[in-house]
Motif scaffolding. Structure first.
Motif, short mmCIF file in Angstrom:
data_model
loop_
_atom_site.label_atom_id
_atom_site.label_comp_id
_atom_site.label_asym_id
_atom_site.label_seq_id
_atom_site.Cartn_x
_atom_site.Cartn_y
_atom_site.Cartn_z
N LEU A 54 64.09 45.71 58.90
CA LEU A 54 63.96 46.99 58.18
C LEU A 54 65.04 47.20 57.12
O LEU A 54 64.72 47.62 56.02
CB LEU A 54 63.96 48.14 59.18
CG LEU A 54 62.65 48.33 59.94
CD1 LEU A 54 62.76 49.49 60.90
CD2 LEU A 54 61.51 48.57 58.99
N PRO A 55 66.33 46.97 57.41
CA PRO A 55 67.32 47.19 56.34
C PRO A 55 67.08 46.30 55.11
O PRO A 55 67.22 46.75 53.97
CB PRO A 55 68.65 46.85 57.00
CG PRO A 55 68.41 47.04 58.45
CD PRO A 55 66.99 46.67 58.67
N LEU A 56 66.69 45.06 55.34
CA LEU A 56 66.45 44.16 54.21
C LEU A 56 65.19 44.58 53.44
O LEU A 56 65.20 44.59 52.20
CB LEU A 56 66.31 42.73 54.72
CG LEU A 56 66.20 41.65 53.63
CD1 LEU A 56 67.48 41.63 52.80
CD2 LEU A 56 65.95 40.31 54.25
N LEU A 57 64.13 44.98 54.15
CA LEU A 57 62.91 45.44 53.47
C LEU A 57 63.17 46.72 52.68
O LEU A 57 62.68 46.87 51.56
CB LEU A 57 61.80 45.67 54.49
CG LEU A 57 61.22 44.42 55.15
CD1 LEU A 57 60.21 44.80 56.21
CD2 LEU A 57 60.59 43.51 54.11
N PHE A 58 63.96 47.64 53.24
CA PHE A 58 64.30 48.85 52.52
C PHE A 58 65.13 48.55 51.28
O PHE A 58 64.93 49.17 50.24
CB PHE A 58 65.05 49.82 53.45
CG PHE A 58 65.36 51.13 52.80
CD1 PHE A 58 64.36 52.05 52.57
CD2 PHE A 58 66.65 51.43 52.42
CE1 PHE A 58 64.65 53.26 51.96
CE2 PHE A 58 66.94 52.63 51.81
CZ PHE A 58 65.94 53.55 51.59
N THR A 59 66.04 47.60 51.39
CA THR A 59 66.84 47.20 50.22
C THR A 59 65.94 46.64 49.12
O THR A 59 66.09 46.98 47.95
CB THR A 59 67.90 46.16 50.63
OG1 THR A 59 68.71 46.72 51.65
CG2 THR A 59 68.75 45.75 49.45
N TYR A 60 65.00 45.78 49.49
CA TYR A 60 64.07 45.25 48.50
C TYR A 60 63.22 46.34 47.88
O TYR A 60 62.94 46.33 46.67
CB TYR A 60 63.16 44.19 49.13
CG TYR A 60 63.84 42.89 49.43
CD1 TYR A 60 64.96 42.47 48.73
CD2 TYR A 60 63.37 42.06 50.44
CE1 TYR A 60 65.58 41.27 49.01
CE2 TYR A 60 63.98 40.85 50.72
CZ TYR A 60 65.09 40.47 50.00
OH TYR A 60 65.71 39.29 50.28
N LEU A 61 62.80 47.33 48.68
CA LEU A 61 61.99 48.42 48.16
C LEU A 61 62.77 49.27 47.16
O LEU A 61 62.26 49.62 46.09
CB LEU A 61 61.50 49.29 49.33
CG LEU A 61 60.61 50.45 48.97
CD1 LEU A 61 59.27 49.95 48.47
CD2 LEU A 61 60.43 51.36 50.17
#
Length: 157
Positions: A54-61
């Motif tokens: 989740l933290p990595l996906l949120f960063t990409y978003l």
């Protein structure tokens, strides 16, 4: 007991010695006391990798949103207007409808003032010597001043 604690090590996974001290105030005049709370060997391991991070996906978003916003701003600011025109929908001549009833027009100069009371309707007054955008005279303002000056000079002699 296992205490998971997330920290980022710059070293490879291995076993290290961990000592934890606790300083506490016992309320006595001597002040703080230090006690060893933990002294043992711990194993540092990499957490299992997961595709659903989740933290990595949120960063990409967030990064994608920022890049998209900057691209939209650049497009609206620097793109020529000819590229921005949207394709017009072509209507076939068969689809164009004819007027339903007879079309009448009024000969009134101001077609939109019929709803006003007669006392409120005003006719446009033409002020002499002032040129508006629709009322331009062939003589410019400088030529008019010169003509007036010459007329007053000739009248005073």
């Amino acid at each position: 007991t296992i205490l998971p604690y997330n920290f980022y090590s710059e070293h490879k996974p291995k076993e290290v010695n961990l000592k934890v001290w606790v300083d506490y105030d016992s309320g006595t005049p001597s002040g703080l006391h230090r006690v060893i709370a933990y002294d043992s060997i711990v194993t540092i391991v990499e957490p299992p990798a997961s595709f659903f991070d989740l933290p990595l996906l949120f960063t990409y978003l967030v990064l994608a949103g920022m890049i998209g916003g900057a691209g939209y701003f650049a497009w609206e600011t620097y793109a020529p207007k000819s590229l921005k025109k949207k394709a017009r929908k072509h209507v076939k001549k068969d689809e164009i409808s004819a007027p339903v009833g007879p079309v009448t027009t009024t000969a009134s100069a101001k077609a939109g003032d019929e709803w006003l009371p007669a006392s409120m309707r005003k006719k446009a007054k033409k002020v002499e010597g002032v040129a508006s955008s629709g009322d331009e005279s062939p003589a410019s303002g400088t030529e008019k001043r010169r003509a007036r000056k010459a007329a007053t000079a000739a009248g005073s002699k």
